[in-house]
Design an enzyme around this catalytic site. Structure first.
Site, PDB file in Angstrom:
ATOM      1  NE  ARG A  56       5.751   3.022  -5.466  1.00 31.96           N
ATOM      2  CZ  ARG A  56       5.763   2.017  -4.574  1.00 31.96           C
ATOM      3  NH1 ARG A  56       6.385   0.900  -4.866  1.00 31.96           N
ATOM      4  NH2 ARG A  56       5.133   2.124  -3.421  1.00 31.96           N
ATOM      5  CG  ASN A  96       4.628  -6.968  -0.136  1.00 30.16           C
ATOM      6  OD1 ASN A  96       4.949  -5.901  -0.632  1.00 30.16           O
ATOM      7  ND2 ASN A  96       5.219  -7.440   0.943  1.00 30.16           N
ATOM      8  CG  HIS A 146       7.626  -4.373   3.908  1.00 27.34           C
ATOM      9  ND1 HIS A 146       7.027  -5.184   4.852  1.00 27.34           N
ATOM     10  CD2 HIS A 146       6.596  -3.711   3.296  1.00 27.34           C
ATOM     11  CE1 HIS A 146       5.721  -5.024   4.810  1.00 27.34           C
ATOM     12  NE2 HIS A 146       5.427  -4.149   3.879  1.00 27.34           N
ATOM     13  CD1 TRP A 147       8.188  -4.181  -1.259  1.00 24.69           C
ATOM     14  CD2 TRP A 147       9.782  -3.049  -2.343  1.00 24.69           C
ATOM     15  NE1 TRP A 147       7.624  -3.024  -1.750  1.00 24.69           N
ATOM     16  CE2 TRP A 147       8.572  -2.316  -2.415  1.00 24.69           C
ATOM     17  CE3 TRP A 147      10.933  -2.546  -2.957  1.00 24.69           C
ATOM     18  CZ2 TRP A 147       8.482  -1.095  -3.074  1.00 24.69           C
ATOM     19  CZ3 TRP A 147      10.844  -1.317  -3.606  1.00 24.69           C
ATOM     20  CH2 TRP A 147       9.629  -0.608  -3.668  1.00 24.69           C
ATOM     21  CG  ASN A 155       4.374  -4.350  -4.658  1.00 25.45           C
ATOM     22  OD1 ASN A 155       3.796  -4.601  -3.616  1.00 25.45           O
ATOM     23  ND2 ASN A 155       5.074  -3.235  -4.808  1.00 25.45           N
ATOM     24  N   GLY A 184       0.765  -1.238   0.000  1.00 25.14           N
ATOM     25  CA  GLY A 184       0.000   0.000   0.000  1.00 25.14           C
ATOM     26  C   GLY A 184       0.795   1.286   0.000  1.00 25.14           C
ATOM     27  N   GLY A 185       2.081   1.228  -0.321  1.00 25.26           N
ATOM     28  CA  GLY A 185       2.869   2.446  -0.346  1.00 25.26           C
ATOM     29  C   GLY A 185       2.447   3.379  -1.470  1.00 25.26           C
TER      30      GLY A 185
END
Length: 268
Positions: A167, A88, A245-246, A29, A20-21
């Site tokens: 992004r 994710n 996190h990725w 992703n 959700g970034g």
């Protein structure tokens, strides 16, 4: 509501749900994972509500419930009765809520640092990554985007100028900013706040669940896996060292092998 998705492959359906970034999308992703998964499954990479090429309506209720309902509608439209789910962060939360609400529609779950299911036992709240995420919204800037993205990975070389620019361009669109604010607010609405606490219902999951974490995750730290591991009867946990996190991007080849083997495993 229209949910955009990219699709490849044939066979058992697998749905991939992104985090959700700001500026996130399905392909941002999972672009590197899609071709490999498509060799084994009918793979759908979905832009969640408010992201990418999907519609960006005001969130009604809690986001996880809102997105899970939208996903159910998409699967209905595509004639897909059941699917495995790979999620994710925010997408992990959507996957869990989908499995809890529509248990007959969900197969196995692969969850990477899942939101809502992750409960920090030792790490302080808010985490570093969540702080950087919150800082971006009120007055977005390229510098704030870069600071947020750097919390997502252990290997800082992955945060390139090209990634930051892409992004930020996606996130700074007025419709995207409004959608992200609506998503965030849905987790603080007193009327539906508890719907986002997925760990409270984790014991109800009957699915086989593969939890995957990066040891250096600064958004949803690895101690967040402990309650889920205790409560989910058919769960297993894999932790990658030297990873944030990725997971699907930092450990692409290893993640692909691990997740595909789990999804293709025997039915016992």
């Amino acid at each position: 509501m229209h949910l955009h998705h990219d699709e490849a492959g044939t066979g058992t359906p697998v749905v991939m749900l992104h985090g959700g970034g700001p500026g996130a999308s399905g392909l941002s992703n999972f672009g590197k994972n899609l071709p490999v998964f498509a060799e084994h499954f009918r793979t759908l990479v979905v832009d969640q509500p408010g992201y990418g090429k999907s519609d960006k309506p005001e969130v009604q209720g809690n986001y996880f419930t809102f997105a899970a309902t939208a996903l159910k509608d998409l699967l209905d439209e595509l004639g897909i009765q059941t699917a495995h789910l790979v999620g994710n962060s925010l997408g992990g939360g959507t996957a869990v809520r989908f499995a809890l609400t529509y248990p007959e529609r969900a197969g196995r779950l692969v969850l990477m640092g899942p939101g809502g299911l992750s409960l920090n036992v030792f790490a302080p709240d808010p985490t570093e990554g969540v702080k950087r995420l919150a800082e971006f919204g009120p007055s977005p800037s390229r510098e704030k985007m870069a600071a947020f993205l750097r919390t997502l990975v252990f290997d800082q070389r992955l945060v390139t100028d090209e990634l930051i620019d892409a992004r930020f361009a996606a996130a700074s669109d007025p419709a995207s900013l409004k959608a992200m604010a609506s998503m965030g607010a849905s987790f603080f609405d007193p009327a539906t706040y508890e719907h986002g606490l997925l760990w409270r219902d984790a014991h109800r999951l009957k699915n086989r669940v593969l939890l995957i974490w990066g040891r250096e995750d600064r958004v949803n730290p690895v101690d967040g896996a402990l309650v889920a591991m205790k409560l989910i009867r058919r769960a297993q946990l894999h932790v990658f060292g030297g990873c944030g996190h990725w997971v699907q991007l930092e450990k692409t080849a290893e993640f692909n092998r691990l997740a595909i083997e789990f999804l293709e495993g025997d039915t016992r």
